[in-house]
Write a protein that holds these residues in place. Structure first.
Motif, short mmCIF file in Angstrom:
data_model
loop_
_atom_site.label_atom_id
_atom_site.label_comp_id
_atom_site.label_asym_id
_atom_site.label_seq_id
_atom_site.Cartn_x
_atom_site.Cartn_y
_atom_site.Cartn_z
N LEU B 10 16.52 1.72 78.66
CA LEU B 10 16.13 1.88 80.06
C LEU B 10 14.70 1.34 80.24
CD1 LEU B 10 16.45 3.06 82.95
CD2 LEU B 10 15.56 5.23 82.03
N VAL B 11 14.54 0.50 81.24
CA VAL B 11 13.21 0.01 81.62
C VAL B 11 12.99 0.36 83.08
CG1 VAL B 11 11.80 -2.04 81.98
CG2 VAL B 11 13.21 -1.86 79.93
N THR B 12 11.92 1.09 83.34
CA THR B 12 11.59 1.48 84.71
C THR B 12 10.28 0.82 85.11
OG1 THR B 12 12.69 3.61 84.41
CG2 THR B 12 11.18 3.41 86.27
N GLN B 82 11.96 -7.10 91.97
CA GLN B 82 12.40 -6.70 93.30
C GLN B 82 13.35 -5.51 93.17
OE1 GLN B 82 13.93 -10.80 94.15
NE2 GLN B 82 12.86 -10.49 96.08
N LEU B 83 13.43 -4.72 94.23
CA LEU B 83 14.32 -3.56 94.20
C LEU B 83 15.75 -3.97 93.86
CD1 LEU B 83 13.07 -1.60 97.35
CD2 LEU B 83 12.58 -1.09 94.93
N SER B 84 16.16 -5.13 94.34
CA SER B 84 17.53 -5.61 94.12
C SER B 84 17.78 -6.03 92.67
CB SER B 84 17.83 -6.79 95.04
OG SER B 84 16.90 -7.83 94.83
N ASP B 85 16.75 -6.08 91.85
CA ASP B 85 16.94 -6.42 90.44
C ASP B 85 17.44 -5.24 89.62
OD1 ASP B 85 13.93 -8.45 90.47
OD2 ASP B 85 16.01 -9.02 90.85
N SER B 86 17.44 -4.07 90.21
CA SER B 86 17.94 -2.89 89.51
C SER B 86 19.39 -3.11 89.13
CB SER B 86 17.81 -1.64 90.40
OG SER B 86 16.46 -1.33 90.64
N ALA B 87 19.67 -3.05 87.84
CA ALA B 87 21.01 -3.36 87.33
C ALA B 87 21.02 -3.15 85.82
CB ALA B 87 21.40 -4.80 87.65
N LEU B 88 22.20 -3.34 85.25
CA LEU B 88 22.38 -3.32 83.80
C LEU B 88 22.42 -4.76 83.31
CD1 LEU B 88 22.98 -1.62 81.25
CD2 LEU B 88 25.39 -1.65 81.93
N THR B 108 20.55 -3.18 78.69
CA THR B 108 19.31 -2.56 79.15
C THR B 108 19.43 -2.28 80.65
OG1 THR B 108 17.93 -3.68 77.52
CG2 THR B 108 16.83 -2.84 79.49
N LYS B 109 19.26 -1.03 80.99
CA LYS B 109 19.28 -0.67 82.40
C LYS B 109 17.89 -0.87 82.97
CE LYS B 109 20.45 3.02 85.65
NZ LYS B 109 20.96 4.41 85.80
N LEU B 110 17.79 -1.70 83.98
CA LEU B 110 16.52 -1.97 84.66
C LEU B 110 16.49 -1.21 85.97
CD1 LEU B 110 13.83 -3.55 84.84
CD2 LEU B 110 15.12 -5.41 85.92
N SER B 111 15.50 -0.36 86.14
CA SER B 111 15.36 0.42 87.36
C SER B 111 14.02 0.06 88.01
CB SER B 111 15.42 1.92 87.04
OG SER B 111 15.21 2.69 88.20
N ILE B 112 14.09 -0.46 89.23
CA ILE B 112 12.88 -0.87 89.96
C ILE B 112 12.59 0.15 91.06
CG2 ILE B 112 11.72 -2.71 91.22
CD1 ILE B 112 12.52 -3.40 88.33
N LYS B 113 11.39 0.67 91.08
CA LYS B 113 11.01 1.68 92.05
C LYS B 113 9.99 1.11 93.04
CE LYS B 113 12.10 5.51 89.01
NZ LYS B 113 13.45 5.53 89.61
N PRO B 114 10.05 1.61 94.29
CA PRO B 114 9.11 1.08 95.30
C PRO B 114 7.67 1.45 94.97
CG PRO B 114 10.78 2.51 96.30
CD PRO B 114 10.98 2.58 94.83
#
Lengths: 114, 114
Positions: B10-12, B82-88, B108-114
């Motif tokens: 996981l990458v946040t 970008q927020l839309s990059d949140s994905a596996l 790798t789960k990528l989670s993008i936060k505002p």
């Protein structure tokens, strides 16, 4: 547009039950694959085929059979389903190997074994 | 046998920061083919980019990666998340020797936060 269609989208069966997952591709691809996707394990290859009548064993084949009846159709069979086979199953096709290993995935079949 | 390692499960990140997802591989063959697939929530994986040329940068949809055979790496990067990059995101290894099948990393789960 080239496509890979899986059916059913969702399936619930009981332990010991018999399940067939279907996959059809209209890409004229030689190669077809069955993967299962589980959290923490990523995508794991169950069986694959490089042409009608051909079948190759993947990395996690136990409990699964597969059959490639035509260039277009690839089936995954669970003859005695177990709860450990609860998973999201993806079918994919590709035109070849190496540089031509671009996979096109189907939408997935979510299987629950209770 | 061949293998792919993605060290981060996981990458946040905060929106606007650079993205780097790690991928290393092992193979005895001298001409590997490396792929990045992206899977958004409730969708199937799709090809993001691929490479088989050593030290050549490959770009697609704002992401880029360079295959480095010397270090057996193929890291995925983007300058501004970008927020839309949140994905596996899956890294995968293929070649001309394995009947078209790809070896996938664990994702790798990528989670993008505002």
């Amino acid at each position: 547009e080239a496509a890979v269609t899986q059916s059913p989208r969702n399936k619930v069966t009981v332990t010991g039950g018999n399940v067939t997952l279907s996959c059809r591709q209209t890409n004229s691809h030689n190669y077809m694959y069955w993967y299962r996707q589980d959290t923490g394990h990523g995508l794991r290859l169950i069986h694959y085929s490089y042409g009608a009548g051909n079948l190759q064993i993947g990395d996690v084949p136990d409990g699964y059979k597969a059959t490639r009846t035509t260039q277009e159709d690839f089936f995954l069979l669970l003859e005695l389903a177990s709860p450990s086979q609860t998973s999201l199953y993806f079918c994919a096709s590709s035109p070849g190997q190496g540089a031509n290993s671009d996979y096109t995935f189907g939408s997935g079949t979510r299987l629950l074994v209770i | 046998g061949d293998s792919v390692t993605q060290t981060e499960g996981l990458v946040t990140l905060t929106e606007g920061l650079p993205v780097m997802l790690n991928c290393t591989y092992q193979t005895i063959y001298s001409n590997p083919f490396l792929f990045w697939y992206v899977q958004h929530l409730n969708e199937s994986p799709r090809l993001l980019l691929k490479s088989f040329t050593d030290n050549k940068r490959t770009e697609h949809q704002g992401f880029h990666a360079t295959l480095h055979k010397s270090s057996s790496s193929f890291h995925l990067q983007k300058s501004s998340a970008q927020l839309s990059d949140s994905a596996l995101y899956y890294c995968a290894l293929g070649g001309n020797y394995n009947q078209g099948k790809l070896i996938f990393g664990q994702g790798t789960k990528l989670s993008i936060k505002p």
